[in-house]
Scaffold this motif. Structure first.
Motif, PDB file in Angstrom:
ATOM      1  N   PRO A 118     -25.072 -47.897 -19.772  1.00  0.00           N
ATOM      2  CA  PRO A 118     -25.595 -46.786 -20.030  1.00  0.00           C
ATOM      3  C   PRO A 118     -25.097 -45.705 -19.048  1.00  0.00           C
ATOM      4  CG  PRO A 118     -27.208 -47.989 -18.708  1.00  0.00           C
ATOM      5  CD  PRO A 118     -26.193 -49.111 -19.172  1.00  0.00           C
ATOM      6  N   VAL A 119     -24.855 -46.157 -17.810  1.00  0.00           N
ATOM      7  CA  VAL A 119     -24.230 -45.011 -16.893  1.00  0.00           C
ATOM      8  C   VAL A 119     -22.852 -44.624 -17.279  1.00  0.00           C
ATOM      9  CG1 VAL A 119     -23.695 -44.232 -14.581  1.00  0.00           C
ATOM     10  CG2 VAL A 119     -25.756 -45.583 -15.031  1.00  0.00           C
ATOM     11  N   GLN A 120     -22.065 -45.408 -17.465  1.00  0.00           N
ATOM     12  CA  GLN A 120     -20.572 -45.304 -18.065  1.00  0.00           C
ATOM     13  C   GLN A 120     -20.549 -44.575 -19.248  1.00  0.00           C
ATOM     14  OE1 GLN A 120     -21.983 -48.348 -16.973  1.00  0.00           O
ATOM     15  NE2 GLN A 120     -20.469 -49.521 -16.259  1.00  0.00           N
ATOM     16  N   ARG A 121     -21.505 -44.846 -20.303  1.00  0.00           N
ATOM     17  CA  ARG A 121     -21.347 -44.229 -21.727  1.00  0.00           C
ATOM     18  C   ARG A 121     -21.950 -42.628 -21.305  1.00  0.00           C
ATOM     19  NH1 ARG A 121     -18.485 -47.024 -25.207  1.00  0.00           N
ATOM     20  NH2 ARG A 121     -18.809 -49.479 -24.836  1.00  0.00           N
ATOM     21  N   ALA A 122     -22.737 -42.596 -20.370  1.00  0.00           N
ATOM     22  CA  ALA A 122     -23.269 -41.008 -20.386  1.00  0.00           C
ATOM     23  C   ALA A 122     -22.281 -40.237 -19.792  1.00  0.00           C
ATOM     24  CB  ALA A 122     -24.518 -41.031 -19.502  1.00  0.00           C
ATOM     25  N   VAL A 123     -21.640 -40.948 -18.716  1.00  0.00           N
ATOM     26  CA  VAL A 123     -20.407 -39.909 -18.170  1.00  0.00           C
ATOM     27  C   VAL A 123     -19.343 -39.805 -19.195  1.00  0.00           C
ATOM     28  CG1 VAL A 123     -18.713 -39.875 -16.354  1.00  0.00           C
ATOM     29  CG2 VAL A 123     -20.700 -41.112 -15.931  1.00  0.00           C
ATOM     30  N   ILE A 124     -18.948 -40.835 -20.059  1.00  0.00           N
ATOM     31  CA  ILE A 124     -17.931 -40.569 -21.046  1.00  0.00           C
ATOM     32  C   ILE A 124     -18.314 -39.450 -21.905  1.00  0.00           C
ATOM     33  CG2 ILE A 124     -16.898 -41.858 -22.817  1.00  0.00           C
ATOM     34  CD1 ILE A 124     -16.676 -44.347 -20.975  1.00  0.00           C
ATOM     35  N   ALA A 125     -19.561 -39.660 -22.494  1.00  0.00           N
ATOM     36  CA  ALA A 125     -19.958 -38.568 -23.307  1.00  0.00           C
ATOM     37  C   ALA A 125     -20.253 -37.418 -22.985  1.00  0.00           C
ATOM     38  CB  ALA A 125     -21.432 -39.240 -23.887  1.00  0.00           C
ATOM     39  N   GLY A 126     -20.284 -37.193 -21.699  1.00  0.00           N
ATOM     40  CA  GLY A 126     -20.168 -35.740 -21.032  1.00  0.00           C
ATOM     41  C   GLY A 126     -21.734 -35.275 -20.918  1.00  0.00           C
ATOM     42  N   ALA A 156     -20.686 -32.768 -12.531  1.00  0.00           N
ATOM     43  CA  ALA A 156     -19.442 -32.614 -13.254  1.00  0.00           C
ATOM     44  C   ALA A 156     -18.444 -33.158 -12.797  1.00  0.00           C
ATOM     45  CB  ALA A 156     -19.219 -30.974 -13.278  1.00  0.00           C
ATOM     46  N   HIS A 157     -18.353 -33.924 -11.672  1.00  0.00           N
ATOM     47  CA  HIS A 157     -17.414 -34.769 -11.040  1.00  0.00           C
ATOM     48  C   HIS A 157     -17.636 -36.076 -10.549  1.00  0.00           C
ATOM     49  CE1 HIS A 157     -15.061 -30.940 -11.004  1.00  0.00           C
ATOM     50  NE2 HIS A 157     -16.163 -30.518 -10.512  1.00  0.00           N
ATOM     51  N   SER A 158     -18.857 -36.519 -10.871  1.00  0.00           N
ATOM     52  CA  SER A 158     -19.327 -37.798 -10.346  1.00  0.00           C
ATOM     53  C   SER A 158     -18.584 -38.859 -11.071  1.00  0.00           C
ATOM     54  CB  SER A 158     -20.897 -38.199 -10.351  1.00  0.00           C
ATOM     55  OG  SER A 158     -21.469 -37.077  -9.644  1.00  0.00           O
ATOM     56  N   THR A 159     -18.130 -40.044 -10.717  1.00  0.00           N
ATOM     57  CA  THR A 159     -17.796 -41.130 -11.452  1.00  0.00           C
ATOM     58  C   THR A 159     -18.999 -42.093 -11.740  1.00  0.00           C
ATOM     59  OG1 THR A 159     -17.478 -42.491  -9.470  1.00  0.00           O
ATOM     60  CG2 THR A 159     -15.747 -41.390 -10.100  1.00  0.00           C
ATOM     61  N   SER A 160     -18.799 -42.997 -12.585  1.00  0.00           N
ATOM     62  CA  SER A 160     -20.172 -44.001 -13.128  1.00  0.00           C
ATOM     63  C   SER A 160     -20.377 -44.743 -11.615  1.00  0.00           C
ATOM     64  CB  SER A 160     -19.901 -44.738 -14.038  1.00  0.00           C
ATOM     65  OG  SER A 160     -18.522 -45.678 -13.876  1.00  0.00           O
ATOM     66  N   ALA A 207     -11.085 -48.748 -21.374  1.00  0.00           N
ATOM     67  CA  ALA A 207     -10.529 -47.970 -20.237  1.00  0.00           C
ATOM     68  C   ALA A 207      -9.191 -47.390 -20.318  1.00  0.00           C
ATOM     69  CB  ALA A 207     -10.789 -48.816 -18.900  1.00  0.00           C
ATOM     70  N   ARG A 208      -8.338 -47.569 -21.587  1.00  0.00           N
ATOM     71  CA  ARG A 208      -7.148 -47.190 -21.634  1.00  0.00           C
ATOM     72  C   ARG A 208      -7.490 -45.701 -22.209  1.00  0.00           C
ATOM     73  NH1 ARG A 208      -1.965 -48.569 -22.809  1.00  0.00           N
ATOM     74  NH2 ARG A 208      -2.480 -50.761 -22.737  1.00  0.00           N
ATOM     75  N   ILE A 209      -6.648 -44.837 -21.369  1.00  0.00           N
ATOM     76  CA  ILE A 209      -6.886 -43.390 -21.550  1.00  0.00           C
ATOM     77  C   ILE A 209      -5.955 -42.799 -22.556  1.00  0.00           C
ATOM     78  CG2 ILE A 209      -6.870 -41.254 -20.380  1.00  0.00           C
ATOM     79  CD1 ILE A 209      -8.907 -43.342 -19.419  1.00  0.00           C
ATOM     80  N   VAL A 210      -6.629 -42.071 -23.272  1.00  0.00           N
ATOM     81  CA  VAL A 210      -5.873 -41.148 -24.702  1.00  0.00           C
ATOM     82  C   VAL A 210      -5.911 -40.042 -24.300  1.00  0.00           C
ATOM     83  CG1 VAL A 210      -5.799 -40.641 -27.042  1.00  0.00           C
ATOM     84  CG2 VAL A 210      -6.570 -43.083 -26.245  1.00  0.00           C
ATOM     85  N   TYR A 219     -11.053 -36.234 -18.953  1.00  0.00           N
ATOM     86  CA  TYR A 219     -11.594 -36.374 -17.614  1.00  0.00           C
ATOM     87  C   TYR A 219     -12.913 -37.326 -17.528  1.00  0.00           C
ATOM     88  CZ  TYR A 219     -13.311 -34.315 -13.195  1.00  0.00           C
ATOM     89  OH  TYR A 219     -13.759 -34.450 -11.580  1.00  0.00           O
ATOM     90  N   ASN A 220     -13.728 -37.032 -18.475  1.00  0.00           N
ATOM     91  CA  ASN A 220     -15.196 -37.462 -18.666  1.00  0.00           C
ATOM     92  C   ASN A 220     -14.910 -39.133 -18.839  1.00  0.00           C
ATOM     93  OD1 ASN A 220     -16.384 -35.379 -18.045  1.00  0.00           O
ATOM     94  ND2 ASN A 220     -16.925 -35.114 -20.426  1.00  0.00           N
ATOM     95  N   HIS A 221     -13.691 -39.353 -19.585  1.00  0.00           N
ATOM     96  CA  HIS A 221     -13.485 -40.808 -19.816  1.00  0.00           C
ATOM     97  C   HIS A 221     -13.097 -41.408 -18.639  1.00  0.00           C
ATOM     98  CE1 HIS A 221     -10.947 -43.855 -22.552  1.00  0.00           C
ATOM     99  NE2 HIS A 221     -12.139 -44.113 -21.918  1.00  0.00           N
ATOM    100  N   ILE A 222     -12.017 -40.986 -17.944  1.00  0.00           N
ATOM    101  CA  ILE A 222     -11.822 -41.581 -16.584  1.00  0.00           C
ATOM    102  C   ILE A 222     -12.476 -41.717 -15.583  1.00  0.00           C
ATOM    103  CG2 ILE A 222     -10.219 -41.329 -14.453  1.00  0.00           C
ATOM    104  CD1 ILE A 222      -8.198 -39.680 -16.448  1.00  0.00           C
ATOM    105  N   ARG A 223     -13.672 -40.606 -15.478  1.00  0.00           N
ATOM    106  CA  ARG A 223     -14.836 -40.995 -14.549  1.00  0.00           C
ATOM    107  C   ARG A 223     -15.653 -42.109 -14.998  1.00  0.00           C
ATOM    108  NH1 ARG A 223     -18.319 -36.871 -14.066  1.00  0.00           N
ATOM    109  NH2 ARG A 223     -18.001 -35.871 -16.075  1.00  0.00           N
ATOM    110  N   GLY A 224     -15.846 -42.219 -16.293  1.00  0.00           N
ATOM    111  CA  GLY A 224     -16.751 -42.967 -16.875  1.00  0.00           C
ATOM    112  C   GLY A 224     -16.510 -44.361 -16.756  1.00  0.00           C
ATOM    113  N   VAL A 225     -15.168 -44.758 -16.543  1.00  0.00           N
ATOM    114  CA  VAL A 225     -14.834 -46.144 -16.398  1.00  0.00           C
ATOM    115  C   VAL A 225     -14.232 -46.179 -14.968  1.00  0.00           C
ATOM    116  CG1 VAL A 225     -14.127 -46.486 -18.811  1.00  0.00           C
ATOM    117  CG2 VAL A 225     -12.267 -45.455 -17.266  1.00  0.00           C
ATOM    118  N   THR A 226     -14.580 -45.563 -14.162  1.00  0.00           N
ATOM    119  CA  THR A 226     -14.235 -45.589 -12.696  1.00  0.00           C
ATOM    120  C   THR A 226     -15.563 -46.042 -12.010  1.00  0.00           C
ATOM    121  OG1 THR A 226     -12.509 -43.970 -12.859  1.00  0.00           O
ATOM    122  CG2 THR A 226     -13.278 -44.466 -10.733  1.00  0.00           C
ATOM    123  N   PRO A 227     -15.525 -47.176 -11.118  1.00  0.00           N
ATOM    124  CA  PRO A 227     -14.436 -48.258 -11.053  1.00  0.00           C
ATOM    125  C   PRO A 227     -14.135 -49.212 -11.882  1.00  0.00           C
ATOM    126  CG  PRO A 227     -16.203 -48.605  -9.727  1.00  0.00           C
ATOM    127  CD  PRO A 227     -16.899 -47.387 -10.506  1.00  0.00           C
TER     128      PRO A 227
END
Length: 305
Positions: A118-126, A156-160, A207-210, A219-227
């Motif tokens: 849930p946290v990763q998806r929320a960050v990825i979705a913005g 706006a800048h937190s990672t998952s 986690a492959r970045i497009v 940016y959201n995608h990278i934060r969402g799959v980090t770490p």
């Protein structure tokens, strides 16, 4: 009240600690089996297993809550089951073993982001808002009535990883409150309302970045799959992990995926403005600053794909 606690990773530790410090009695801790970690793949107990042993609680290590596990838990005669990031599904007849059933601390504002990530998806979705919910476990995935929840700005800048750590501590306080209300007979559950969205477990390829998408989305995608699973791309046929990036300020656009260095700033192009690469990890090497990595590139530009 007699509790059985099920959890596995570090994010479950604040909840276990909160319950251990309360007047409630933890009669058993369930966690997943020891897993191989590190380069030597050494079998290592989960963080919850290690903490439970330190507390002196009986520990059941299992990846399947089968009939044998059910009878082991039944023998403990728990009043309530508490689950926080265990990594498995509680089904009948185990679901009905505790007198009050099971409650789950979930790291989202249900019914948004039901599922394992849930946290990763929320960050990825913005998402701008996130939170936690404690709900009654039912056979349908994350669909039970909610005993309590709270929300907070996602940032706006937190990672998952950062966000999950924050929610694990504030969620532990909420969980303890709900457990105490259940013990006192004052707990009130409210049915979930609104549109449900799903948060299936992330796999490595997620986690492959497009880079052909807008900068905010990348940016959201990278934060969402980090770490985890860990953002990565491919440069010159070799994997490059993207450990830390940042939005750029007043930088000219670049073709999507093109990496250059301008004034000691390493930039990667997106569909819109570029992003700044801060820390990376080339395949087979340790983490380093993007500038240190760039010195070894020996090219005016490279393309990430």
């Amino acid at each position: 009240m007699k509790l059985v606690f099920a959890g596995t990773p570090e994010v479950a530790l604040p909840s276990l600690t909160a319950l251990a410090s309360s007047d409630h009695e933890i009669v058993s801790v369930i966690t997943r089996a020891d897993a191989p970690l590190g380069r030597k793949r050494t079998l290592t107990p989960s963080p919850v297993a290690q903490a439970a042993v330190a507390y002196g609680y009986p520990v059941l290590k299992t990846n399947r809550l089968d009939a044998e596990a059910t009878e082991t838990i039944r023998a403990r005669q728990p009043d309530l089951g508490v689950i926080v990031a265990y990594g498995g599904i509680v089904r009948e007849p185990l679901l009905s073993v505790p007198r009050l059933g099971w409650i789950n601390l979930h790291f989202s504002l249900l019914p948004r982001w039901r599922g394992a990530s849930p946290v990763q998806r929320a960050v990825i979705a913005g998402d701008e808002l996130t939170g936690v919910a404690v709900f009654q476990l039912v056979p349908e995935l994350d669909a039970g009535a909610v005993f309590g929840s709270f929300s907070q700005p996602l940032g706006a800048h937190s990672t998952s990883g950062i966000l999950l750590d924050e929610l694990s501590h504030s969620g532990a306080d909420l969980l303890l409150r709900v457990v105490s209300e259940l013990a006192a007979g004052t707990a009130l559950a409210v049915a979930q309302t609104g549109e449900a969205t799903l948060a299936p477990k992330l796999v490595r390829d997620d986690a492959r970045i497009v880079f052909s998408r807008p900068a905010a989305s990348v940016y959201n995608h990278i934060r969402g799959v980090t770490p985890e699973p860990g953002a990565f791309t491919t440069v010159n046929g070799a994997e490059l992990k993207l450990l830390e990036v940042a939005p750029s300020v007043d930088q000219p656009n670049l073709p999507a995926g093109t990496i250059v260095q301008r004034e000691k700033i390493v930039l990667v192009g997106t569909q819109t403005e570029p992003l700044v690469l801060l820390r990376v990890q080339p395949a087979g090497k340790t983490a380093m600053t993007a500038n240190d990595w760039w010195r070894g590139v020996a090219a005016e530009s490279v393309t990430a794909s």
